[in-house]
Design an enzyme around this catalytic site. Structure first.
Site, PDB file in Angstrom:
ATOM      1  N   SER A 107     -15.769 -18.258  -4.379  1.00 35.87           N
ATOM      2  CA  SER A 107     -15.517 -19.181  -5.267  1.00 35.87           C
ATOM      3  C   SER A 107     -17.316 -20.105  -5.021  1.00 35.87           C
ATOM      4  O   SER A 107     -17.565 -20.285  -3.752  1.00 35.87           O
ATOM      5  CB  SER A 107     -14.640 -20.615  -3.957  1.00 35.87           C
ATOM      6  OG  SER A 107     -14.038 -19.702  -3.676  1.00 35.87           O
ATOM      7  N   GLU A 134     -20.912 -24.857  -4.540  1.00 32.74           N
ATOM      8  CA  GLU A 134     -20.238 -24.245  -3.429  1.00 32.74           C
ATOM      9  C   GLU A 134     -21.540 -23.314  -2.886  1.00 32.74           C
ATOM     10  O   GLU A 134     -21.843 -23.627  -1.841  1.00 32.74           O
ATOM     11  CB  GLU A 134     -18.718 -23.603  -3.157  1.00 32.74           C
ATOM     12  CG  GLU A 134     -18.353 -23.584  -1.443  1.00 32.74           C
ATOM     13  CD  GLU A 134     -17.393 -22.773  -1.290  1.00 32.74           C
ATOM     14  OE1 GLU A 134     -16.025 -23.304  -1.825  1.00 32.74           O
ATOM     15  OE2 GLU A 134     -17.066 -21.804  -0.851  1.00 32.74           O
ATOM     16  N   ARG A 144     -15.599 -28.251   3.465  1.00 27.77           N
ATOM     17  CA  ARG A 144     -17.030 -27.016   3.295  1.00 27.77           C
ATOM     18  C   ARG A 144     -17.438 -27.103   4.117  1.00 27.77           C
ATOM     19  O   ARG A 144     -18.559 -27.067   2.606  1.00 27.77           O
ATOM     20  CB  ARG A 144     -16.693 -26.556   1.878  1.00 27.77           C
ATOM     21  CG  ARG A 144     -15.244 -25.758   0.911  1.00 27.77           C
ATOM     22  CD  ARG A 144     -14.798 -23.991   1.824  1.00 27.77           C
ATOM     23  NE  ARG A 144     -13.957 -23.442   1.374  1.00 27.77           N
ATOM     24  CZ  ARG A 144     -12.783 -23.769   1.907  1.00 27.77           C
ATOM     25  NH1 ARG A 144     -12.064 -24.537   3.180  1.00 27.77           N
ATOM     26  NH2 ARG A 144     -11.196 -23.494   1.375  1.00 27.77           N
TER      27      ARG A 144
HETATM   28  P1  FAD Z   1     -25.055 -16.719   4.040  1.00 35.51           P
HETATM   29  O1  FAD Z   1     -25.289 -16.247   1.822  1.00 35.51           O
HETATM   30  O2  FAD Z   1     -25.915 -15.017   4.255  1.00 35.51           O
HETATM   31  O3  FAD Z   1     -26.069 -18.011   3.514  1.00 35.51           O
HETATM   32  C1  FAD Z   1     -25.492 -18.930   3.599  1.00 35.51           C
HETATM   33  C2  FAD Z   1     -25.574 -20.457   3.794  1.00 35.51           C
HETATM   34  O4  FAD Z   1     -25.773 -20.623   5.475  1.00 35.51           O
HETATM   35  C3  FAD Z   1     -28.012 -20.398   3.561  1.00 35.51           C
HETATM   36  O5  FAD Z   1     -28.052 -21.705   2.998  1.00 35.51           O
HETATM   37  C4  FAD Z   1     -28.185 -20.926   4.731  1.00 35.51           C
HETATM   38  O6  FAD Z   1     -29.500 -21.123   4.615  1.00 35.51           O
HETATM   39  C5  FAD Z   1     -27.527 -19.950   5.584  1.00 35.51           C
HETATM   40  N1  FAD Z   1     -26.856 -20.016   6.948  1.00 35.51           N
HETATM   41  C6  FAD Z   1     -26.613 -18.399   7.184  1.00 35.51           C
HETATM   42  N2  FAD Z   1     -26.620 -18.226   8.121  1.00 35.51           N
HETATM   43  C7  FAD Z   1     -27.238 -18.776   9.407  1.00 35.51           C
HETATM   44  C8  FAD Z   1     -27.567 -18.637  10.281  1.00 35.51           C
HETATM   45  N3  FAD Z   1     -27.532 -18.297  11.537  1.00 35.51           N
HETATM   46  N4  FAD Z   1     -28.164 -20.511  11.143  1.00 35.51           N
HETATM   47  C9  FAD Z   1     -28.148 -20.939  10.322  1.00 35.51           C
HETATM   48  N5  FAD Z   1     -27.908 -21.476   8.403  1.00 35.51           N
HETATM   49  C10 FAD Z   1     -27.078 -20.447   8.202  1.00 35.51           C
HETATM   50  N6  FAD Z   1     -15.876 -19.075   1.975  1.00 35.51           N
HETATM   51  C11 FAD Z   1     -14.920 -19.682   2.733  1.00 35.51           C
HETATM   52  O7  FAD Z   1     -15.441 -20.496   3.731  1.00 35.51           O
HETATM   53  N7  FAD Z   1     -14.016 -18.938   2.340  1.00 35.51           N
HETATM   54  C12 FAD Z   1     -13.819 -17.591   1.732  1.00 35.51           C
HETATM   55  O8  FAD Z   1     -12.513 -17.710   1.844  1.00 35.51           O
HETATM   56  C13 FAD Z   1     -14.486 -17.147   1.725  1.00 35.51           C
HETATM   57  N8  FAD Z   1     -14.427 -15.998   1.345  1.00 35.51           N
HETATM   58  C14 FAD Z   1     -15.082 -15.444   0.178  1.00 35.51           C
HETATM   59  C15 FAD Z   1     -15.099 -14.080  -0.226  1.00 35.51           C
HETATM   60  C16 FAD Z   1     -15.455 -13.464  -1.207  1.00 35.51           C
HETATM   61  C17 FAD Z   1     -15.485 -12.323  -1.528  1.00 35.51           C
HETATM   62  C18 FAD Z   1     -17.051 -13.879  -1.280  1.00 35.51           C
HETATM   63  C19 FAD Z   1     -18.199 -13.129  -1.752  1.00 35.51           C
HETATM   64  C20 FAD Z   1     -17.590 -15.183  -0.333  1.00 35.51           C
HETATM   65  C21 FAD Z   1     -16.550 -15.833  -0.005  1.00 35.51           C
HETATM   66  N9  FAD Z   1     -16.975 -16.756   1.263  1.00 35.51           N
HETATM   67  C22 FAD Z   1     -15.551 -17.844   1.540  1.00 35.51           C
HETATM   68  C23 FAD Z   1     -18.248 -17.312   0.883  1.00 35.51           C
HETATM   69  C24 FAD Z   1     -18.778 -16.766   2.710  1.00 35.51           C
HETATM   70  O9  FAD Z   1     -18.792 -15.535   2.354  1.00 35.51           O
HETATM   71  C25 FAD Z   1     -18.963 -17.662   3.524  1.00 35.51           C
HETATM   72  O10 FAD Z   1     -19.621 -19.020   3.022  1.00 35.51           O
HETATM   73  C26 FAD Z   1     -19.556 -17.146   4.681  1.00 35.51           C
HETATM   74  O11 FAD Z   1     -19.254 -17.252   6.027  1.00 35.51           O
HETATM   75  C27 FAD Z   1     -21.618 -17.002   4.149  1.00 35.51           C
HETATM   76  O12 FAD Z   1     -22.012 -16.083   5.051  1.00 35.51           O
HETATM   77  P2  FAD Z   1     -22.890 -15.069   5.479  1.00 35.51           P
HETATM   78  O13 FAD Z   1     -24.024 -14.619   6.575  1.00 35.51           O
HETATM   79  O14 FAD Z   1     -23.209 -14.646   4.164  1.00 35.51           O
HETATM   80  O15 FAD Z   1     -23.940 -16.328   4.721  1.00 35.51           O
HETATM   81  P1  NAP Z   2      -5.220 -20.000  -4.813  1.00 32.67           P
HETATM   82  O1  NAP Z   2      -4.360 -19.485  -3.707  1.00 32.67           O
HETATM   83  O2  NAP Z   2      -5.049 -19.459  -5.659  1.00 32.67           O
HETATM   84  O3  NAP Z   2      -5.699 -21.649  -4.439  1.00 32.67           O
HETATM   85  C1  NAP Z   2      -5.782 -22.256  -5.437  1.00 32.67           C
HETATM   86  C2  NAP Z   2      -6.387 -24.103  -4.830  1.00 32.67           C
HETATM   87  O4  NAP Z   2      -5.187 -24.793  -4.556  1.00 32.67           O
HETATM   88  C3  NAP Z   2      -7.060 -23.044  -3.061  1.00 32.67           C
HETATM   89  O5  NAP Z   2      -7.897 -22.928  -3.523  1.00 32.67           O
HETATM   90  C4  NAP Z   2      -6.344 -23.936  -2.095  1.00 32.67           C
HETATM   91  O6  NAP Z   2      -7.224 -25.296  -1.880  1.00 32.67           O
HETATM   92  C5  NAP Z   2      -5.482 -24.453  -3.257  1.00 32.67           C
HETATM   93  N1  NAP Z   2      -4.032 -24.290  -2.254  1.00 32.67           N
HETATM   94  C6  NAP Z   2      -2.725 -23.197  -2.870  1.00 32.67           C
HETATM   95  N2  NAP Z   2      -1.164 -23.769  -1.744  1.00 32.67           N
HETATM   96  C7  NAP Z   2      -2.181 -24.917  -0.816  1.00 32.67           C
HETATM   97  C8  NAP Z   2      -1.870 -25.884   0.115  1.00 32.67           C
HETATM   98  N3  NAP Z   2      -0.296 -24.694   0.335  1.00 32.67           N
HETATM   99  N4  NAP Z   2      -2.077 -26.344   0.281  1.00 32.67           N
HETATM  100  C9  NAP Z   2      -3.670 -26.498   0.517  1.00 32.67           C
HETATM  101  N5  NAP Z   2      -4.061 -26.832  -0.435  1.00 32.67           N
HETATM  102  C10 NAP Z   2      -3.657 -25.443  -1.053  1.00 32.67           C
HETATM  103  O7  NAP Z   2      -6.534 -19.551  -4.231  1.00 32.67           O
HETATM  104  P2  NAP Z   2      -7.174 -18.568  -3.808  1.00 32.67           P
HETATM  105  O8  NAP Z   2      -8.251 -18.682  -4.682  1.00 32.67           O
HETATM  106  O9  NAP Z   2      -6.400 -17.181  -3.537  1.00 32.67           O
HETATM  107  O10 NAP Z   2      -8.250 -18.607  -2.379  1.00 32.67           O
HETATM  108  C11 NAP Z   2      -6.945 -18.487  -1.660  1.00 32.67           C
HETATM  109  C12 NAP Z   2      -7.658 -19.217   0.207  1.00 32.67           C
HETATM  110  O11 NAP Z   2      -8.594 -18.130   0.138  1.00 32.67           O
HETATM  111  C13 NAP Z   2      -8.101 -20.787  -0.378  1.00 32.67           C
HETATM  112  O12 NAP Z   2      -8.407 -21.432   0.673  1.00 32.67           O
HETATM  113  C14 NAP Z   2      -9.071 -20.624  -0.747  1.00 32.67           C
HETATM  114  O13 NAP Z   2     -10.021 -21.377  -1.045  1.00 32.67           O
HETATM  115  C15 NAP Z   2      -9.838 -19.229   0.385  1.00 32.67           C
HETATM  116  N6  NAP Z   2     -11.464 -18.442  -0.472  1.00 32.67           N
HETATM  117  C16 NAP Z   2     -12.335 -19.105  -0.448  1.00 32.67           C
HETATM  118  C17 NAP Z   2     -13.098 -19.011  -1.553  1.00 32.67           C
HETATM  119  C18 NAP Z   2     -14.676 -19.021  -1.387  1.00 32.67           C
HETATM  120  O14 NAP Z   2     -15.943 -18.552  -1.327  1.00 32.67           O
HETATM  121  N7  NAP Z   2     -14.961 -20.840  -0.404  1.00 32.67           N
HETATM  122  C19 NAP Z   2     -13.008 -17.639  -1.842  1.00 32.67           C
HETATM  123  C20 NAP Z   2     -11.853 -16.853  -1.665  1.00 32.67           C
HETATM  124  C21 NAP Z   2     -10.377 -17.345  -1.388  1.00 32.67           C
HETATM  125  P3  NAP Z   2      -7.967 -24.189  -0.847  1.00 32.67           P
HETATM  126  O15 NAP Z   2      -9.736 -23.844  -1.389  1.00 32.67           O
HETATM  127  O16 NAP Z   2      -8.673 -26.099  -0.558  1.00 32.67           O
HETATM  128  O17 NAP Z   2      -7.565 -23.741   0.772  1.00 32.67           O
END
Ligand code: FAD
Ligand code: NAP
Length: 340
Positions: free
Chosen positions: A240, A336, A166
């Site tokens: 998250s 994050e 991340r």
């Molecule tokens: P923004 O929120 O607009 O920006 C995020 C950051 O990136 C800021 O610092 C901004 O300055 C910068 N930025 C944005 N666009 C650019 C650009 N074009 N060039 C340079 N910098 C830029 N994230 C995950 O990794 N995995 C997930 O599974 C995941 N699930 C999510 C679920 C939900 C319900 C929500 C609400 C969020 C989730 N996220 C997840 C977080 C988010 O969706 C991601 O990080 C996504 O990539 C953010 O994109 P954005 O365009 O909304 O960025």
């Molecule tokens: P989950 O399935 O309840 O699992 C909890 C955590 O355990 C996850 O965050 C995941 O880490 C880790 N995990 C589960 N199974 C794994 C495996 N087989 N090997 C290694 N790590 C494992 O998690 P959840 O909240 O429902 O999310 C599911 C996936 O969507 C995850 O990958 C999570 O990162 C992603 N997600 C991300 C965001 C965001 O905003 N970043 C929001 C929602 C969901 P990892 O997070 O490292 O994968």
């Protein structure tokens, strides 16, 4: 069209998925690279600090932004097929899941596990988005970005981006310096599926899928996400709020002795990844509500805005979580979400 429309005192409520109220002194949407070079020579751009946003799904505004917000709305897709591989280039302002669906429909494998992640293509390398065992760096080929300091375009290859869990160079040394206008992904027509996460396997079984394919994986991931995560259009959140901490084995050993049921995964040699959501839950926060902020009932890692929470309230609530988790586990959670 290359006319810049800079708006004053723009409300950011509809530009962040937390749905918190904040104002930007100036706001501009960019739909072409040419507009970026025009913006660079604009007086307002020179005078004020700037911030790039895409879908606003990974940001928390805690105060007025006394500068210029540049919203990336550059779209478009280009495809270059080369044998079993496909290079797909997409505009930085394209909605991420629209790109995923385009690739799934065309049989290009590699990003199906990242279905339904909110936000834009341009933000995808910033935090090396990841879900269900796949990270952006697995398919990232290159990106094109405009240097907001020097006023010129640059090309970044994977080796330039310092991707980690991340994280990337765009969240660290180059934070706020570049606007990513195009990303190229290397996808495959003979794809190795990744169903290492138990939830995906179980969902595919529930769906009765006999022969694995990228469309089924995409649907499985989407179904899980819809069930488990709050939809930002009805309840504000940024996914998250914290990263899952990665710690070294010697730090982990006393922890697992004290909490034998602690959820953990290997994160490479000598490294263990802890599930932050589990620790937050054990610290008593799952589903807890304080005023209009709280954690999501199905996943304590997600902080929500029930209705009218301010960015400051959300942030202060996250501070309480950090403190209580530290008191209980001696683990310091790292946010994050990008705080502004
Ligand atoms: P923004 O929120 O607009 O920006 C995020 C950051 O990136 C800021 O610092 C901004 O300055 C910068 N930025 C944005 N666009 C650019 C650009 N074009 N060039 C340079 N910098 C830029 N994230 C995950 O990794 N995995 C997930 O599974 C995941 N699930 C999510 C679920 C939900 C319900 C929500 C609400 C969020 C989730 N996220 C997840 C977080 C988010 O969706 C991601 O990080 C996504 O990539 C953010 O994109 P954005 O365009 O909304 O960025
Ligand atoms: P989950 O399935 O309840 O699992 C909890 C955590 O355990 C996850 O965050 C995941 O880490 C880790 N995990 C589960 N199974 C794994 C495996 N087989 N090997 C290694 N790590 C494992 O998690 P959840 O909240 O429902 O999310 C599911 C996936 O969507 C995850 O990958 C999570 O990162 C992603 N997600 C991300 C965001 C965001 O905003 N970043 C929001 C929602 C969901 P990892 O997070 O490292 O994968």
């Amino acid at each position: 069209m290359s006319i810049l429309q800079i708006v004053r005192d723009q409300s950011l409520k509809s530009y962040n998925t937390f749905g918190v109220e904040a104002t930007a002194s100036f706001f501009v949407q960019i739909t072409s690279e040419k507009q970026l070079t025009d913006l660079f020579s604009h007086d307002l751009f020179k005078k004020y600090t700037h911030l790039v946003i895409g879908g606003g799904s990974n940001v928390l505004f805690t105060q007025t932004f006394a500068g210029l917000i540049v919203k990336n709305s550059i779209t478009g897709i280009k495809v270059h097929e080369d044998g079993d591989y496909v290079l797909v280039s997409a505009g930085g302002g394209m909605v991420w899941d629209e790109l995923v669906q385009y690739c799934v429909q065309n049989g290009y494998g590699g990003i199906e596990n990242l279905s339904l992640i909110p936000g834009t293509v341009g933000a995808s390398p910033v935090q090396n988005i990841g879900a269900y065992g796949v990270e952006l760096e697995d398919v990232f080929y290159s990106c094109r970005a405009f240097d907001l300091q020097e006023g010129k375009f640059e090309e970044f290859l994977k080796s330039d981006c310092q991707f980690s869990y991340r994280d990337s160079i765009f969240k660290n040394a180059y934070k706020g310096r570049f606007i990513i206008t195009e990303v190229t992904y290397q996808l495959s027509k003979k794809h190795q599926f990744n169903i290492s996460y138990g939830a995906v396997k179980e969902e595919l079984e529930r769906m009765g899928v006999q022969e694995l394919n990228i469309s089924a994986i995409s649907q499985a991931v989407a179904s899980i996400r819809v069930r488990k995560l709050p939809d930002p259009s009805t309840i504000g959140n940024a996914g998250s709020f914290f990263k899952n901490p990665i710690i070294a084995l010697p730090e982990f050993e006393p922890l697992v002795k004290a909490y034998p049921d602690i959820i953990h995964f290997s994160a490479g040699p000598g490294q263990v990844k802890l599930a932050a959501g589990w620790m937050i839950e054990k610290a008593g926060f799952k589903g807890l509500r304080r005023g209009d902020t709280g954690t999501w009932k199905h996943q304590a890692l997600v902080i929500v805005n029930h209705k009218n929470a301010t960015g400051k309230e959300v942030y202060n609530f996250s501070e309480k979580i950090v403190k209580e988790v530290y008191n209980k586990f001696k683990i310091l959670l790292e946010r994050e979400v990008n705080i502004f």
